[in-house]
Design an enzyme around this catalytic site. Sequence first.
Site, mmCIF file in Angstrom:
data_model
loop_
_atom_site.group_PDB
_atom_site.id
_atom_site.type_symbol
_atom_site.label_atom_id
_atom_site.label_comp_id
_atom_site.label_asym_id
_atom_site.label_seq_id
_atom_site.Cartn_x
_atom_site.Cartn_y
_atom_site.Cartn_z
ATOM 1 N N ALA A 18 -14.578 1.993 -27.447
ATOM 2 C CA ALA A 18 -13.650 2.173 -26.409
ATOM 3 C C ALA A 18 -14.292 2.220 -24.907
ATOM 4 C CB ALA A 18 -12.932 3.832 -26.618
ATOM 5 N N ASP A 21 -15.966 -3.734 -23.101
ATOM 6 C CA ASP A 21 -15.409 -4.866 -22.449
ATOM 7 C C ASP A 21 -13.832 -4.915 -22.903
ATOM 8 O OD1 ASP A 21 -15.350 -6.958 -20.225
ATOM 9 O OD2 ASP A 21 -14.796 -8.188 -22.013
ATOM 10 N N LYS A 181 1.090 -13.871 -27.961
ATOM 11 C CA LYS A 181 1.734 -14.618 -26.685
ATOM 12 C C LYS A 181 3.165 -14.973 -26.791
ATOM 13 C CE LYS A 181 -2.374 -16.743 -25.070
ATOM 14 N NZ LYS A 181 -2.657 -16.390 -23.542
ATOM 15 N N HIS A 239 -7.541 -20.001 -32.537
ATOM 16 C CA HIS A 239 -6.371 -20.145 -31.857
ATOM 17 C C HIS A 239 -5.607 -21.463 -31.892
ATOM 18 C CE1 HIS A 239 -7.813 -16.810 -30.025
ATOM 19 N NE2 HIS A 239 -8.612 -17.260 -28.954
HETATM 20 P P1 NAP Z 1 -18.851 -4.783 -25.748
HETATM 21 O O1 NAP Z 1 -18.557 -4.520 -24.289
HETATM 22 O O2 NAP Z 1 -20.564 -4.976 -26.134
HETATM 23 O O3 NAP Z 1 -18.514 -3.297 -26.388
HETATM 24 C C1 NAP Z 1 -18.982 -2.724 -27.646
HETATM 25 C C2 NAP Z 1 -18.449 -1.433 -27.974
HETATM 26 O O4 NAP Z 1 -19.034 -0.949 -29.117
HETATM 27 C C3 NAP Z 1 -18.984 -0.311 -26.773
HETATM 28 O O5 NAP Z 1 -17.987 0.497 -26.728
HETATM 29 C C4 NAP Z 1 -20.156 0.368 -27.387
HETATM 30 O O6 NAP Z 1 -20.231 1.508 -27.072
HETATM 31 C C5 NAP Z 1 -19.761 0.351 -28.859
HETATM 32 N N1 NAP Z 1 -20.516 0.393 -30.036
HETATM 33 C C6 NAP Z 1 -21.706 -0.436 -30.088
HETATM 34 N N2 NAP Z 1 -22.606 0.240 -31.082
HETATM 35 C C7 NAP Z 1 -21.837 1.030 -31.670
HETATM 36 C C8 NAP Z 1 -22.182 1.965 -32.896
HETATM 37 N N3 NAP Z 1 -23.215 1.874 -33.601
HETATM 38 N N4 NAP Z 1 -21.413 3.071 -32.931
HETATM 39 C C9 NAP Z 1 -20.172 3.192 -32.326
HETATM 40 N N5 NAP Z 1 -19.762 2.127 -30.990
HETATM 41 C C10 NAP Z 1 -20.577 1.636 -30.951
HETATM 42 O O7 NAP Z 1 -17.966 -5.598 -26.606
HETATM 43 P P2 NAP Z 1 -16.446 -6.058 -26.381
HETATM 44 O O8 NAP Z 1 -16.653 -7.123 -25.424
HETATM 45 O O9 NAP Z 1 -15.700 -4.929 -25.798
HETATM 46 O O10 NAP Z 1 -16.091 -6.490 -27.776
HETATM 47 C C11 NAP Z 1 -15.839 -6.040 -28.847
HETATM 48 C C12 NAP Z 1 -15.417 -6.970 -29.974
HETATM 49 O O11 NAP Z 1 -14.237 -7.290 -29.729
HETATM 50 C C13 NAP Z 1 -16.270 -7.812 -30.375
HETATM 51 O O12 NAP Z 1 -16.376 -7.987 -31.988
HETATM 52 C C14 NAP Z 1 -15.815 -8.908 -29.605
HETATM 53 O O13 NAP Z 1 -16.558 -10.007 -30.321
HETATM 54 C C15 NAP Z 1 -14.436 -8.872 -29.794
HETATM 55 N N6 NAP Z 1 -13.674 -9.744 -28.524
HETATM 56 C C16 NAP Z 1 -13.860 -9.200 -27.461
HETATM 57 C C17 NAP Z 1 -13.237 -9.768 -26.332
HETATM 58 C C18 NAP Z 1 -13.488 -9.567 -24.862
HETATM 59 O O14 NAP Z 1 -12.810 -10.352 -24.071
HETATM 60 N N7 NAP Z 1 -14.435 -8.813 -24.468
HETATM 61 C C19 NAP Z 1 -12.213 -10.640 -26.719
HETATM 62 C C20 NAP Z 1 -12.115 -11.255 -28.034
HETATM 63 C C21 NAP Z 1 -12.733 -10.363 -28.955
HETATM 64 P P3 NAP Z 1 -21.595 2.515 -26.907
HETATM 65 O O15 NAP Z 1 -22.700 1.711 -26.424
HETATM 66 O O16 NAP Z 1 -21.393 3.603 -26.108
HETATM 67 O O17 NAP Z 1 -21.782 3.098 -28.308
#
Ligand code: NAP
Length: 483
Positions: A18, A21, A181, A239
């Site tokens: 949560a 990004d 979408k 996609h």
């Molecule tokens: P991110 O910014 O790196 O965030 C990762 C999240 O996971 C953070 O909240 C982190 O918080 C948490 N986390 C990491 N290790 C953890 C652990 N051991 N236990 C519990 N929480 C943990 O990544 P993101 O961009 O949000 O992406 C999340 C997923 O969605 C990925 O698989 C990514 O490929 C996918 N995705 C992202 C996007 C996008 O636009 N960002 C789009 C499509 C898909 P803490 O460090 O506080 O634990």
Amino acid sequence: MVSRVIPVDPFDLVIFGATGDLARRKILPGLFRRFCSGQMPDDARIIGAARTEMSDDEFRDMVRDAIREFGGGAYEDDALDGFLLHLGYEHIDAKGDDGWEALKRRLRDGLVRAFYFSVAPSLFGSLAERLRGFGLADDESRVVVEKPFGKDLESARALNRTLAEHFHETQIYRIDHYLGKETVQNLMAVRFGNMLFEPLWNAQYIDHIQITVAETVSVGGRGSYYDQSGAMRDMVQNHLMQLLCLIAMEPPARFEPDSVRDEKLKVIRALDPVDYHHIVRGQYASDDNQPGYRAHVDNPRSVTESFVALKCHISNWRWAGTPFYLRTGKMLKGRASEIAVVFKDAPHSIFGPDAGTHRNVLAIRLQPNEGMTLDVTIKEPGPGGMRLKDVALDMSFADALGPDAEDVPDAYERLIMDVIRGNQTLFMRGDEVEAAWNWTDPIIEGWTRRGEVPKPYEPGSSGPEDALMLMHRDGRRWREIKV
Ligand code: NAP
């Protein structure tokens, strides 16, 4: 006409990751917009979870900032305060055993319970195991997983197996946000809600179909992820493949999850392997104003593609002989996602050779300015004989729907509400994802085996010259990417 918002059932939604990004940019602002539209019931609760230690109030402050930054549109401060009251936070390491009992105490019995895995796929197994082990999830709970769902067939199978150890397929919601979408769903409405198109929707009447997803942005801050992935894995396997399925599938008997997904799966399984002469890979070069792909990903020898164009065939009765051309890339001249259905020439021109050749094209725009255009041939006005010209019947959904179009939920909002409703129609099934990898894996393996290096292309162009040739060789051409 007033848009109808039907509140969903009360729910507990836990978002793992949560603080990340995706949660801050998409999931939480999306939930806020559904709250503003009246779709979230009063007793809905959203619990953030991640390793960072913070209190409920600190989490609410973080979400307040995220919504101010990414919420989009105008809203009342009171509404935001009201939404934040639905939020709570629990500090949990997916790989550890602390915090789970506390999270369990926050969950209420008898309500819809959903767990959103907005974390790296390597954590899916640990989360699933602990959700079951600590008794937070039961056979009614839902889990939502994000792309990338694997990086090849083997890893996708492994992820499917891991999830299947703890959850039934009917509980797993694999997100491809393209399916959320509005226009993508409109594809099904256009095809299966109108008598006009479906009788012509086959190889007898359609010359070819083009699917373009063009971006103007670079790889941005995602360089290290992207360089391991490339356009084929990041865009085509999911996609573009989903768009191809919706445009090519047989009419499902009902608009129900498995009816729709069965038909999509048949399309993927009917795809022929792609001849490597029919694929063009590209990588954007540098220009006077900016560094190129290799500098962006900080890998001077990178052979990862930021552009793919390919021609493929679906071997079934409906589509034998009609090529599908797919194209996607970064740093192109315009941002445009479009599916163009190009019909064949009329079998005989009664207007003689001077009238030229004219084709009907149905173009479905996913972005920007969602809508549809149908090119029809008419007489050029004025005296001097029968000259023909093509004009576009252009419908922008925003114009056609008026104020209703403003309250159209974005893809994430819609998909999360579908999770709460328990409707899997717009989510990918495990076998679908595996079939898509089964088709893309040999393409990627072929590039590696042949040591192929992507063709450089100029930023702000339509991609490498070879992509244009892919069409020209067949006597066709790509539709212009609008700037
Ligand atoms: P991110 O910014 O790196 O965030 C990762 C999240 O996971 C953070 O909240 C982190 O918080 C948490 N986390 C990491 N290790 C953890 C652990 N051991 N236990 C519990 N929480 C943990 O990544 P993101 O961009 O949000 O992406 C999340 C997923 O969605 C990925 O698989 C990514 O490929 C996918 N995705 C992202 C996007 C996008 O636009 N960002 C789009 C499509 C898909 P803490 O460090 O506080 O634990």
